[in-house]
Structure formats: C-alpha cells, structure tokens
Enzyme design. Structure first.
Site, PDB file in Angstrom:
ATOM      1  N   HIS A  71       0.808  -1.430   0.026  1.00 39.03           N
ATOM      2  CA  HIS A  71      -0.038  -0.082   0.023  1.00 39.03           C
ATOM      3  C   HIS A  71       0.914   1.234   0.057  1.00 39.03           C
ATOM      4  O   HIS A  71       2.034   1.176   0.427  1.00 39.03           O
ATOM      5  CB  HIS A  71      -0.763   0.087   1.213  1.00 39.03           C
ATOM      6  CG  HIS A  71      -1.889  -0.921   1.055  1.00 39.03           C
ATOM      7  ND1 HIS A  71      -3.248  -0.693   1.887  1.00 39.03           N
ATOM      8  CD2 HIS A  71      -2.282  -1.976   0.530  1.00 39.03           C
ATOM      9  CE1 HIS A  71      -4.230  -1.516   1.611  1.00 39.03           C
ATOM     10  NE2 HIS A  71      -3.487  -2.516   0.863  1.00 39.03           N
ATOM     11  N   GLU A  98       0.706   3.852   1.955  1.00 40.02           N
ATOM     12  CA  GLU A  98       1.056   4.609   3.413  1.00 40.02           C
ATOM     13  C   GLU A  98       2.219   3.895   3.742  1.00 40.02           C
ATOM     14  O   GLU A  98       3.124   4.130   4.366  1.00 40.02           O
ATOM     15  CB  GLU A  98       0.135   4.328   4.201  1.00 40.02           C
ATOM     16  CG  GLU A  98      -1.172   5.344   3.856  1.00 40.02           C
ATOM     17  CD  GLU A  98      -2.392   4.578   2.966  1.00 40.02           C
ATOM     18  OE1 GLU A  98      -3.318   4.661   3.337  1.00 40.02           O
ATOM     19  OE2 GLU A  98      -1.934   3.755   2.112  1.00 40.02           O
ATOM     20  N   CYS A 131      -6.855   2.322   5.351  1.00 40.39           N
ATOM     21  CA  CYS A 131      -7.430   1.042   5.610  1.00 40.39           C
ATOM     22  C   CYS A 131      -6.859   0.623   7.159  1.00 40.39           C
ATOM     23  O   CYS A 131      -5.970   1.180   7.595  1.00 40.39           O
ATOM     24  CB  CYS A 131      -6.929   0.076   4.829  1.00 40.39           C
ATOM     25  SG  CYS A 131      -5.374  -0.704   4.710  1.00 40.39           S
ATOM     26  N   CYS A 150      -2.986   0.153   7.215  1.00 44.42           N
ATOM     27  CA  CYS A 150      -2.268   1.142   7.243  1.00 44.42           C
ATOM     28  C   CYS A 150      -2.608   2.231   8.380  1.00 44.42           C
ATOM     29  O   CYS A 150      -1.523   2.830   9.089  1.00 44.42           O
ATOM     30  CB  CYS A 150      -2.561   2.148   5.928  1.00 44.42           C
ATOM     31  SG  CYS A 150      -2.221   1.165   4.440  1.00 44.42           S
TER      32      CYS A 150
END
Length: 155
Positions: free
Chosen positions: A52, A54, A82, A85
């Site tokens: 991801h 992040e 999410c 993260c």
C-alpha cells in the site's frame, strides 16, 4: 496552502500508480516541510497485499530518517487509510494525517470505523477531505475505466 502542496505530491504518486494499472493511491511523509518518504500502491505489480502507498511511504521515511519513530512527521495520502495502514500510522507515531477521499468501504479514521476511538498508545491528528474532489475523481475514473475494460472483454 502548504497542506495542498503536499497532497499534490501524493496525487502525482497516485497518478503514477494508475499509469501502472494500480489503484491510484499515493502518499508522502513530511518532516520539517520536507518530503522524507514517498509511496504509491504497487499491490498488483508486487503481488503483495502489503504494498500500500502508506506502508511504502512510512518504510521510506524510516529508512531515510534511520528510525521507526516518526513522531515529528505528517502523512499525506490521497485515500483514507485502511486498517493495516492505520495500524502502521499509529505504530510509527505519525503526528498528523491528511487524507483526500473518504473510503466508505475500508476507511479507518472516520468512515467505517475510527481507530482513534480505541485505546491505542498513540492517536494521530486526522484531517480528511484535502483536495477531496480531485482525489475521489482519480479513483472513480480509474475504476470506471477498469469496469469498461472488463465489459469490453466479455463482449
């Protein structure tokens, strides 16, 4: 506005992700008005659920700053984080999180749930809706294009 300038940098990374067929999410970590970490979604290309934006930006910042405590840093990300993260943000002690589009399916700083409502040892300051329209349009355009491609395959 400084916040918008850093979100524009995150949007550039999101556009790079989209150009590679990835969900267009980008993130930057900032310390003392300087970008110290960058990341964009790479789940499809990396074949890795952890790739991801992040996570990549936090990892980059930790490498560049030679430590895992990012308590003097801010995160700018084009989509509300999410659960994974949000956990990384809390664990890395990021001070402020600025996000663009709200995520009604997986957002963990207000949309689906709010991780700051739990008794974790750190609670980052959260500000959503930064350049929200631009961030949301990038995402909706990407998914619309993806659906059209899938539909044309079936015809």
């Amino acid at each position: 506005m400084e916040v918008e300038l850093f979100m524009q940098e995150a949007l550039k990374l999101a556009r790079e992700a989209a150009s590679e067929g990835e969900v267009p999410v980008g993130a930057v970590v900032v310390k003392d008005d300087k970008i110290v970490g960058r990341g964009r979604n790479r789940r499809e290309g990396a074949k890795n659920a952890l790739a991801h934006a992040e996570i990549a930006a936090i990892n980059d910042a930790c490498t560049n700053l030679h430590g895992w405590r990012l308590w003097q840093c801010d995160l700018y990300v084009t989509l509300e984080p999410c659960p994974m993260c949000a956990g990384a943000i809390i664990n890395s002690r990021i001070q402020n999180v600025y996000f663009g589009a709200y995520d009604n399916k997986a957002g963990c700083f207000g949309s689906v749930t709010d991780f700051n409502g739990f008794d974790f040892n750190h609670k980052p300051n959260i500000k959503g809706g930064i350049l929200e329209d631009e961030c949301r349009e990038l995402l909706t355009g990407f998914f619309k294009s993806l659906r059209e491609k899938e539909k044309s395959k079936g015809e």
